[in-house]
Design a protein around this motif. Structure first.
Motif, PDB file in Angstrom:
ATOM      1  N   ALA A 164     110.711 -39.369   7.263  1.00  0.00           N
ATOM      2  CA  ALA A 164     110.257 -40.304   6.242  1.00  0.00           C
ATOM      3  C   ALA A 164     108.899 -39.876   5.702  1.00  0.00           C
ATOM      4  N   LEU A 165     108.595 -40.329   4.497  1.00  0.00           N
ATOM      5  CA  LEU A 165     107.306 -40.019   3.897  1.00  0.00           C
ATOM      6  C   LEU A 165     106.160 -40.581   4.730  1.00  0.00           C
ATOM      7  N   ALA A 166     106.369 -41.725   5.375  1.00  0.00           N
ATOM      8  CA  ALA A 166     105.323 -42.296   6.225  1.00  0.00           C
ATOM      9  C   ALA A 166     104.945 -41.347   7.361  1.00  0.00           C
ATOM     10  N   GLU A 167     105.901 -40.569   7.866  1.00  0.00           N
ATOM     11  CA  GLU A 167     105.586 -39.590   8.904  1.00  0.00           C
ATOM     12  C   GLU A 167     104.697 -38.480   8.342  1.00  0.00           C
ATOM     13  N   VAL A 168     105.024 -38.024   7.150  1.00  0.00           N
ATOM     14  CA  VAL A 168     104.218 -36.982   6.519  1.00  0.00           C
ATOM     15  C   VAL A 168     102.790 -37.466   6.316  1.00  0.00           C
ATOM     16  N   VAL A 169     102.643 -38.717   5.890  1.00  0.00           N
ATOM     17  CA  VAL A 169     101.308 -39.292   5.706  1.00  0.00           C
ATOM     18  C   VAL A 169     100.548 -39.327   7.031  1.00  0.00           C
ATOM     19  N   SER A 170     101.224 -39.675   8.099  1.00  0.00           N
ATOM     20  CA  SER A 170     100.578 -39.672   9.407  1.00  0.00           C
ATOM     21  C   SER A 170     100.099 -38.275   9.770  1.00  0.00           C
ATOM     22  N   TRP A 171     100.952 -37.274   9.572  1.00  0.00           N
ATOM     23  CA  TRP A 171     100.601 -35.897   9.943  1.00  0.00           C
ATOM     24  C   TRP A 171      99.464 -35.341   9.102  1.00  0.00           C
ATOM     25  N   MET A 172      99.392 -35.732   7.824  1.00  0.00           N
ATOM     26  CA  MET A 172      98.482 -35.067   6.889  1.00  0.00           C
ATOM     27  C   MET A 172      97.298 -35.923   6.456  1.00  0.00           C
ATOM     28  N   ALA A 173      97.279 -37.187   6.842  1.00  0.00           N
ATOM     29  CA  ALA A 173      96.173 -38.064   6.463  1.00  0.00           C
ATOM     30  C   ALA A 173      95.564 -38.747   7.685  1.00  0.00           C
ATOM     31  N   THR A 174      96.362 -39.585   8.349  1.00  0.00           N
ATOM     32  CA  THR A 174      95.804 -40.416   9.426  1.00  0.00           C
ATOM     33  C   THR A 174      95.378 -39.590  10.631  1.00  0.00           C
ATOM     34  N   ARG A 175      96.254 -38.719  11.103  1.00  0.00           N
ATOM     35  CA  ARG A 175      95.925 -37.969  12.314  1.00  0.00           C
ATOM     36  C   ARG A 175      94.788 -36.967  12.103  1.00  0.00           C
ATOM     37  N   PRO A 176      94.721 -36.241  10.988  1.00  0.00           N
ATOM     38  CA  PRO A 176      93.534 -35.406  10.788  1.00  0.00           C
ATOM     39  C   PRO A 176      92.246 -36.213  10.724  1.00  0.00           C
ATOM     40  N   ALA A 177      92.301 -37.398  10.102  1.00  0.00           N
ATOM     41  CA  ALA A 177      91.112 -38.257  10.081  1.00  0.00           C
ATOM     42  C   ALA A 177      90.720 -38.665  11.493  1.00  0.00           C
ATOM     43  N   ASP A 178      91.701 -39.001  12.302  1.00  0.00           N
ATOM     44  CA  ASP A 178      91.416 -39.381  13.682  1.00  0.00           C
ATOM     45  C   ASP A 178      90.846 -38.209  14.474  1.00  0.00           C
ATOM     46  N   LEU A 179      91.374 -37.015  14.242  1.00  0.00           N
ATOM     47  CA  LEU A 179      90.857 -35.833  14.926  1.00  0.00           C
ATOM     48  C   LEU A 179      89.370 -35.669  14.673  1.00  0.00           C
ATOM     49  N   ALA A 180      88.963 -35.810  13.429  1.00  0.00           N
ATOM     50  CA  ALA A 180      87.570 -35.588  13.057  1.00  0.00           C
ATOM     51  C   ALA A 180      86.684 -36.798  13.320  1.00  0.00           C
ATOM     52  N   GLY A 181      87.270 -37.940  13.669  1.00  0.00           N
ATOM     53  CA  GLY A 181      86.463 -39.140  13.876  1.00  0.00           C
ATOM     54  C   GLY A 181      86.059 -39.794  12.574  1.00  0.00           C
ATOM     55  N   LEU A 182      87.028 -39.954  11.667  1.00  0.00           N
ATOM     56  CA  LEU A 182      86.794 -40.581  10.372  1.00  0.00           C
ATOM     57  C   LEU A 182      87.659 -41.831  10.244  1.00  0.00           C
ATOM     58  N   PRO A 183      87.234 -42.951  10.826  1.00  0.00           N
ATOM     59  CA  PRO A 183      88.063 -44.163  10.814  1.00  0.00           C
ATOM     60  C   PRO A 183      88.235 -44.779   9.435  1.00  0.00           C
ATOM     61  N   ASP A 184      87.387 -44.380   8.471  1.00  0.00           N
ATOM     62  CA  ASP A 184      87.472 -44.933   7.116  1.00  0.00           C
ATOM     63  C   ASP A 184      88.395 -44.134   6.213  1.00  0.00           C
ATOM     64  N   LYS A 185      88.953 -43.054   6.725  1.00  0.00           N
ATOM     65  CA  LYS A 185      89.741 -42.147   5.901  1.00  0.00           C
ATOM     66  C   LYS A 185      91.189 -42.101   6.392  1.00  0.00           C
ATOM     67  N   GLY A 186      92.085 -41.651   5.497  1.00  0.00           N
ATOM     68  CA  GLY A 186      93.441 -41.343   5.890  1.00  0.00           C
ATOM     69  C   GLY A 186      94.338 -42.526   6.151  1.00  0.00           C
ATOM     70  N   ARG A 187      93.998 -43.704   5.648  1.00  0.00           N
ATOM     71  CA  ARG A 187      94.833 -44.896   5.877  1.00  0.00           C
ATOM     72  C   ARG A 187      94.559 -45.927   4.790  1.00  0.00           C
ATOM     73  N   ILE A 188      95.590 -46.679   4.455  1.00  0.00           N
ATOM     74  CA  ILE A 188      95.434 -47.832   3.566  1.00  0.00           C
ATOM     75  C   ILE A 188      95.329 -49.048   4.447  1.00  0.00           C
ATOM     76  N   ALA A 189      94.092 -49.479   4.653  1.00  0.00           N
ATOM     77  CA  ALA A 189      93.790 -50.590   5.557  1.00  0.00           C
ATOM     78  C   ALA A 189      92.508 -51.244   5.089  1.00  0.00           C
ATOM     79  N   VAL A 190      92.383 -52.525   5.357  1.00  0.00           N
ATOM     80  CA  VAL A 190      91.174 -53.249   4.972  1.00  0.00           C
ATOM     81  C   VAL A 190      89.965 -52.620   5.670  1.00  0.00           C
ATOM     82  N   GLY A 191      88.938 -52.343   4.888  1.00  0.00           N
ATOM     83  CA  GLY A 191      87.722 -51.727   5.401  1.00  0.00           C
ATOM     84  C   GLY A 191      87.663 -50.226   5.198  1.00  0.00           C
ATOM     85  N   ALA A 192      88.822 -49.584   4.923  1.00  0.00           N
ATOM     86  CA  ALA A 192      88.842 -48.137   4.721  1.00  0.00           C
ATOM     87  C   ALA A 192      88.370 -47.798   3.311  1.00  0.00           C
ATOM     88  N   ASP A 193      87.920 -46.569   3.137  1.00  0.00           N
ATOM     89  CA  ASP A 193      87.611 -46.096   1.796  1.00  0.00           C
ATOM     90  C   ASP A 193      88.872 -46.148   0.934  1.00  0.00           C
TER      91      ASP A 193
END
Length: 433
Positions: free
Chosen positions: A342-371
């Motif tokens: 699913a596209l949601a998996e691709v988003v996890s691999w290419m947005a959320t998880r790289p942000a988590d790797l680098a310690g960027l909680p405001d990046k790579g996700r559509i969530a309240v409080g994020a950029d």
């Protein structure tokens, strides 16, 4: 407000309206919610995804700007739905191996960035004493090569030097894992198979074992860069089961290209570690699906056409690097959809998880409080890759002529569309808020 019937959130795909104020997401409402917004964009069935985070990009500026630069690299990133990049400490001159070199690189990048940019530091022989100050200056961690980097100003470290670097700084270490004792000099040849045989999977396997052993002894986080050889996956799985803080990434070219189909003389396919066969790629896909490989990043490493030796097609003489920061999302989506992801998996691999790797909680996700870094992505549209139409500096890419699924329609950085008319990227440091 940006609306879509297909918004990719951390909880999956859902109809929603994303409300943005002052560059941040302040609410996620039902798709048909009313609001007195200054701008109300309705994407309909076009997907709204978070901006991708690419933690492995070689911008090469200052010093080698004929290869690439911040203006071109970040414009290409934005065109590909990438809203955050983290730049590698080489192949710039000087390399980012001390705090002064970081200041020089930031000065070169000032006013040139279409997306947000962070920086890795470098661990090389003899600079362990410089690492604490460089980390304090804001780099996200330290890259080290265990084999020749290809440029003399960024030499590799041996096991003892890597241990000294890890002892000097409590940071994330990201490792180019190839063991020089298992590499062979490639003979001058236009045959890809001759180059591939010079960099066997055993070289990665041995270097991954070294990186894990040193990280285990030092109790440090370690991340294996651009994993190509699936044979190293059991080492990573066992180390993680033992409590070692080890993660790994791979790249679009290792997942989608096949060594057996690379034409003679096609040096645009050369990279280190090398592209391997389709069976190896299948194992990488399986590891990505089960979380053993955590993310997919570009390793965008461009150069001039002359350095790719397109005149002779000599793989031994050509620079090794794949130019793909603009194409990663459609390349991976094209392959992932064929494999049932699913596209949601691709988003996890290419947005959320790289942000988590680098310690960027405001990046790579559509969530309240994020950029409010957002991408309008049409997953069903197709296009044919034209290297001359891409935004990176030199028109060289192994994807030229390929038909891909997925077109980026609009990219927003902190709520502002990235059009190329103006540059409003920020510099990021670890723990960005």
């Amino acid at each position: 407000m940006v609306r879509s019937r297909r918004v990719i959130t951390p909880d999956g795909e859902t109809p929603a309206a994303v409300v943005v104020e002052h560059g941040r997401i302040v609410a996620i409402r039902p798709y048909d919610a009313t609001a007195s917004a200054a701008s109300d964009v309705d994407l309909g069935d076009t997907v709204l995804a978070p901006g991708l985070v690419d933690t492995h990009v070689h911008v090469n500026e200052p010093g080698r700007t004929e290869w690439e630069g911040f203006a071109t690299a970040t414009r290409a990133a934005a065109a590909g739905g990438v809203t955050t990049i983290i730049d590698m400490p080489l192949n710039s001159l000087p390399p980012t191996v001390n705090a002064e070199a970081l200041r020089i690189k930031q000065a070169a990048a000032t006013g040139q960035c279409h997306v947000d940019v962070g920086f890795w530091g470098g661990a090389i022989p003899g600079n362990a004493a410089d690492l604490p100050a460089l980390h304090a200056a804001g780099v996200f961690g330290f890259k080290a090569f265990l084999a020749d980097s290809g440029v003399p100003e960024f030499p590799p470290v041996d096991r003892e030097q890597l241990a000294a670097a890890m002892a000097a700084a409590d940071a994330l270490f990201v490792i180019h894992a190839e063991d020089p004792d298992h590499l062979h000099d490639a003979a001058s040849s236009p045959a890809y198979a001759d180059f591939l045989s010079s960099r066997p999977a055993d070289a990665e396997h041995a270097a991954v074992a070294t990186a894990i052993a040193v990280a285990r002894a030092a109790n440090r986080r370690v991340h294996i860069l651009h994993l190509s050889a699936a044979s190293a996956l059991p080492l990573i799985a066992q180390a993680r089961a033992d409590g070692v803080r080890v993660t790994a990434e791979t790249c679009p070219h290792y997942l989608t290209l096949d060594a057996g189909r690379i034409p003679d003389g096609a040096t645009e396919f050369k990279c280190c570690p090398p592209i391997r066969d389709a069976a190896n790629a299948d194992r990488l896909w399986a590891a990505l699906a089960d979380g053993l490989i955590t993310c997919v990043v570009s390793d965008h490493s461009p150069c001039t056409p002359e350095l790719k030796r397109q005149d002779t097609g000599d793989f031994a003489a050509a620079w090794g690097g794949i130019a793909s920061v603009q194409l990663g999302l459609p390349v991976i989506w094209t392959a992932a959809r064929d494999r049932g992801h699913a596209l949601a998996e691709v988003v996890s691999w290419m947005a959320t998880r790289p942000a988590d790797l680098a310690g960027l909680p405001d990046k790579g996700r559509i969530a309240v409080g994020a950029d409010a870094d957002l991408v309008a992505f049409d997953p069903d549209a197709t296009f044919v890759v034209d290297a001359h139409a891409l935004h990176h500096k030199n028109p060289v890419t192994p994807y030229a002529g390929k038909t891909l699924h997925g077109v980026v329609r609009t990219t927003w950085l902190r709520g502002r569309p990235v059009t190329g008319a103006e540059k409003h990227g920020h510099f990021l440091t670890k723990g960005h808020r």
